[in-house]
Write an enzyme that holds these catalytic residues in place. Sequence first.
Site, PDB file in Angstrom:
ATOM      1  N   HIS A 149       8.475 -13.124  46.617  1.00 11.34           N
ATOM      2  CA  HIS A 149       9.801 -13.397  47.168  1.00 11.34           C
ATOM      3  C   HIS A 149       9.688 -13.467  48.699  1.00 11.34           C
ATOM      4  O   HIS A 149       9.079 -12.609  49.325  1.00 11.34           O
ATOM      5  CB  HIS A 149      10.768 -12.288  46.754  1.00 11.34           C
ATOM      6  CG  HIS A 149      12.073 -12.374  47.447  1.00 11.34           C
ATOM      7  ND1 HIS A 149      12.806 -13.537  47.507  1.00 11.34           N
ATOM      8  CD2 HIS A 149      12.788 -11.448  48.145  1.00 11.34           C
ATOM      9  CE1 HIS A 149      13.903 -13.326  48.195  1.00 11.34           C
ATOM     10  NE2 HIS A 149      13.923 -12.068  48.600  1.00 11.34           N
TER      11      HIS A 149
ATOM     12  N   CYS B 143      17.451 -11.223  44.141  1.00 10.32           N
ATOM     13  CA  CYS B 143      16.205 -11.886  44.545  1.00 10.32           C
ATOM     14  C   CYS B 143      15.122 -11.818  43.469  1.00 10.32           C
ATOM     15  O   CYS B 143      14.117 -12.529  43.549  1.00 10.32           O
ATOM     16  CB  CYS B 143      15.689 -11.291  45.837  1.00 10.32           C
ATOM     17  SG  CYS B 143      16.918 -11.365  47.149  1.00 10.32           S
TER      18      CYS B 143
ATOM     19  N   ASN C 212      15.297 -16.711  53.651  1.00 17.60           N
ATOM     20  CA  ASN C 212      15.339 -15.979  52.379  1.00 17.60           C
ATOM     21  C   ASN C 212      16.361 -16.657  51.463  1.00 17.60           C
ATOM     22  O   ASN C 212      17.552 -16.628  51.733  1.00 17.60           O
ATOM     23  CB  ASN C 212      15.740 -14.532  52.678  1.00 17.60           C
ATOM     24  CG  ASN C 212      15.859 -13.676  51.430  1.00 17.60           C
ATOM     25  OD1 ASN C 212      15.880 -14.185  50.305  1.00 17.60           O
ATOM     26  ND2 ASN C 212      15.944 -12.385  51.621  1.00 17.60           N
TER      27      ASN C 212
HETATM   28  N1  ACO Z   1      19.259 -10.680  66.991  1.00 18.40           N
HETATM   29  C1  ACO Z   1      19.113  -9.768  67.976  1.00 18.40           C
HETATM   30  N2  ACO Z   1      19.266  -8.448  67.804  1.00 18.40           N
HETATM   31  C2  ACO Z   1      19.544  -8.028  66.559  1.00 18.40           C
HETATM   32  C3  ACO Z   1      19.700  -8.915  65.470  1.00 18.40           C
HETATM   33  C4  ACO Z   1      19.550 -10.285  65.732  1.00 18.40           C
HETATM   34  N3  ACO Z   1      19.675 -11.222  64.767  1.00 18.40           N
HETATM   35  N4  ACO Z   1      19.981  -8.194  64.356  1.00 18.40           N
HETATM   36  C5  ACO Z   1      19.998  -6.899  64.733  1.00 18.40           C
HETATM   37  N5  ACO Z   1      19.738  -6.800  66.044  1.00 18.40           N
HETATM   38  C6  ACO Z   1      19.678  -5.603  66.881  1.00 18.40           C
HETATM   39  C7  ACO Z   1      20.438  -4.437  66.283  1.00 18.40           C
HETATM   40  O1  ACO Z   1      21.801  -4.515  66.607  1.00 18.40           O
HETATM   41  C8  ACO Z   1      19.768  -3.280  66.958  1.00 18.40           C
HETATM   42  O2  ACO Z   1      20.268  -3.160  68.251  1.00 18.40           O
HETATM   43  P1  ACO Z   1      20.512  -1.700  68.906  1.00 18.40           P
HETATM   44  O3  ACO Z   1      19.141  -1.091  68.958  1.00 18.40           O
HETATM   45  O4  ACO Z   1      21.085  -2.031  70.223  1.00 18.40           O
HETATM   46  O5  ACO Z   1      21.424  -0.978  67.958  1.00 18.40           O
HETATM   47  C9  ACO Z   1      18.317  -3.727  67.076  1.00 18.40           C
HETATM   48  O6  ACO Z   1      18.320  -5.151  66.935  1.00 18.40           O
HETATM   49  C10 ACO Z   1      17.412  -3.141  66.020  1.00 18.40           C
HETATM   50  O7  ACO Z   1      18.065  -3.291  64.774  1.00 18.40           O
HETATM   51  P2  ACO Z   1      17.385  -2.841  63.447  1.00 18.40           P
HETATM   52  O8  ACO Z   1      18.297  -3.143  62.298  1.00 18.40           O
HETATM   53  O9  ACO Z   1      16.882  -1.427  63.601  1.00 18.40           O
HETATM   54  O10 ACO Z   1      16.159  -3.835  63.453  1.00 18.40           O
HETATM   55  P3  ACO Z   1      14.899  -3.806  62.539  1.00 18.40           P
HETATM   56  O11 ACO Z   1      13.694  -3.716  63.369  1.00 18.40           O
HETATM   57  O12 ACO Z   1      15.034  -2.866  61.397  1.00 18.40           O
HETATM   58  O13 ACO Z   1      14.924  -5.300  61.959  1.00 18.40           O
HETATM   59  C11 ACO Z   1      15.522  -6.430  59.937  1.00 18.40           C
HETATM   60  C12 ACO Z   1      16.034  -5.707  61.167  1.00 18.40           C
HETATM   61  C13 ACO Z   1      14.779  -7.676  60.358  1.00 18.40           C
HETATM   62  C14 ACO Z   1      16.702  -6.813  59.065  1.00 18.40           C
HETATM   63  C15 ACO Z   1      14.578  -5.455  59.198  1.00 18.40           C
HETATM   64  O14 ACO Z   1      15.214  -4.231  58.916  1.00 18.40           O
HETATM   65  C16 ACO Z   1      14.076  -6.038  57.939  1.00 18.40           C
HETATM   66  O15 ACO Z   1      13.242  -6.886  57.952  1.00 18.40           O
HETATM   67  N6  ACO Z   1      14.576  -5.570  56.786  1.00 18.40           N
HETATM   68  C17 ACO Z   1      14.314  -6.136  55.530  1.00 18.40           C
HETATM   69  C18 ACO Z   1      15.583  -6.743  55.079  1.00 18.40           C
HETATM   70  C19 ACO Z   1      15.447  -8.068  54.422  1.00 18.40           C
HETATM   71  O16 ACO Z   1      14.485  -8.772  54.505  1.00 18.40           O
HETATM   72  N7  ACO Z   1      16.500  -8.373  53.726  1.00 18.40           N
HETATM   73  C20 ACO Z   1      16.612  -9.584  53.029  1.00 18.40           C
HETATM   74  C21 ACO Z   1      17.521  -9.449  51.897  1.00 18.40           C
HETATM   75  S1  ACO Z   1      16.899  -8.356  50.699  1.00 18.40           S
HETATM   76  C22 ACO Z   1      15.654  -9.067  49.951  1.00 18.40           C
HETATM   77  O17 ACO Z   1      15.549 -10.256  49.919  1.00 18.40           O
HETATM   78  C23 ACO Z   1      14.660  -8.205  49.354  1.00 18.40           C
END
Ligand code: ACO
Length: 321
Positions: A248, A111, A278
């Site tokens: 980004h 990225c 993204n």
């Molecule tokens: N829909 C519904 N539920 C979901 C989804 C979805 N798409 N994805 C995960 N869940 C569930 C999980 O299974 C989990 O369920 P559980 O509690 O029963 O186990 C629950 O939601 C919480 O999951 P977490 O992974 O803890 O959710 P979090 O609040 O951390 O959000 C997210 C996840 C959005 C990915 C967050 O961690 C984030 O924004 N991270 C940044 C990652 C990112 O932006 N990456 C992009 C690529 S890297 C880059 O470009 C820099």
Amino acid sequence: MSVKIIGTGSALPEKIVTNDDLAQLVETSDEWIRERTGIGSRHISTGETVVSLAARAGERALENAGRTAADVQLLLLATAAPETGIPCAACQVQSILGAAGAVAFDLNAACAGFLFALHTACAYIEAGIYENALVVGSEVLSKIVDWTDRSTCVLFGDGAGAAYVERCDEPGILGFVQHSDGTKGEVLQCGGRQLSNPYISLPQEPSFVKMDGREVFAFAVRQVPACIQELLGRIGLETGDVDLYVLHQANRRIVEGIARRLAVAEDRFPMNLDRVGNMSSAAIPVLLDELNRAGRLRAGMTLVLSGFGAGLTYGACALRW
Ligand code: ACO
């Protein structure tokens, strides 16, 4: 002598996939995706490739700059998902554009790829090796995403963006900061082809993007503001001197977190991720092109671009528009 962006372009696949469409594929909802990421829809390839999107974005950047493919001396293409190992995507784009005089090669910094490619182009130009460069970020991440994994498949989109830069006498690029931390590579990865030759053969399993979302989130909101502060300190500017922060587009909450840490109003952080998701190395140049074509970039404005992602890689660049 400086290096200035004088033209931008972008290209997105035709097909738009909404959060409700994804809810037909995996157990998710529009509400969950919007709340956690800010994403509402994304463009997904139904045939467009890293090369075809990059060529279209590059062509539009050249048109926007009032230059032709024959003018291009250096063509850098940042991508994490090329269709072919060899030839590189940049050489294929060179062929499509007819940029016969250009030196072309790919660069992968995930990225942060567009930003690292822009820095590379500036270094060549400042060293007097080339006069100009076409810098492209292009991704078709939909082919490396696991479409059964709801935690990643909702995040990404396909697309390409490009900037044409030239040596010039007025202020342009003001400075760069770049960092890498290979010790944290496991937080976001996608495997390649396994070793296979007459002497050894490892299992050839398809590999998809795997991510530790929380680690990525923590990395971005901690390191990116520090990196931007480092850049501004180096060139003698304050956060308030910057008109727009073109970051980004990973996630709305990450951008908001960075704005909070920098104590800068969120309206200085334009976003398009609600419509495009993204797009990794394509995110910054696509947003830049949208701002440019919407007339939101006026001559003399100060911008900070910042990319961050797998590697880990991250960096920032300040420029005068
Ligand atoms: N829909 C519904 N539920 C979901 C989804 C979805 N798409 N994805 C995960 N869940 C569930 C999980 O299974 C989990 O369920 P559980 O509690 O029963 O186990 C629950 O939601 C919480 O999951 P977490 O992974 O803890 O959710 P979090 O609040 O951390 O959000 C997210 C996840 C959005 C990915 C967050 O961690 C984030 O924004 N991270 C940044 C990652 C990112 O932006 N990456 C992009 C690529 S890297 C880059 O470009 C820099």
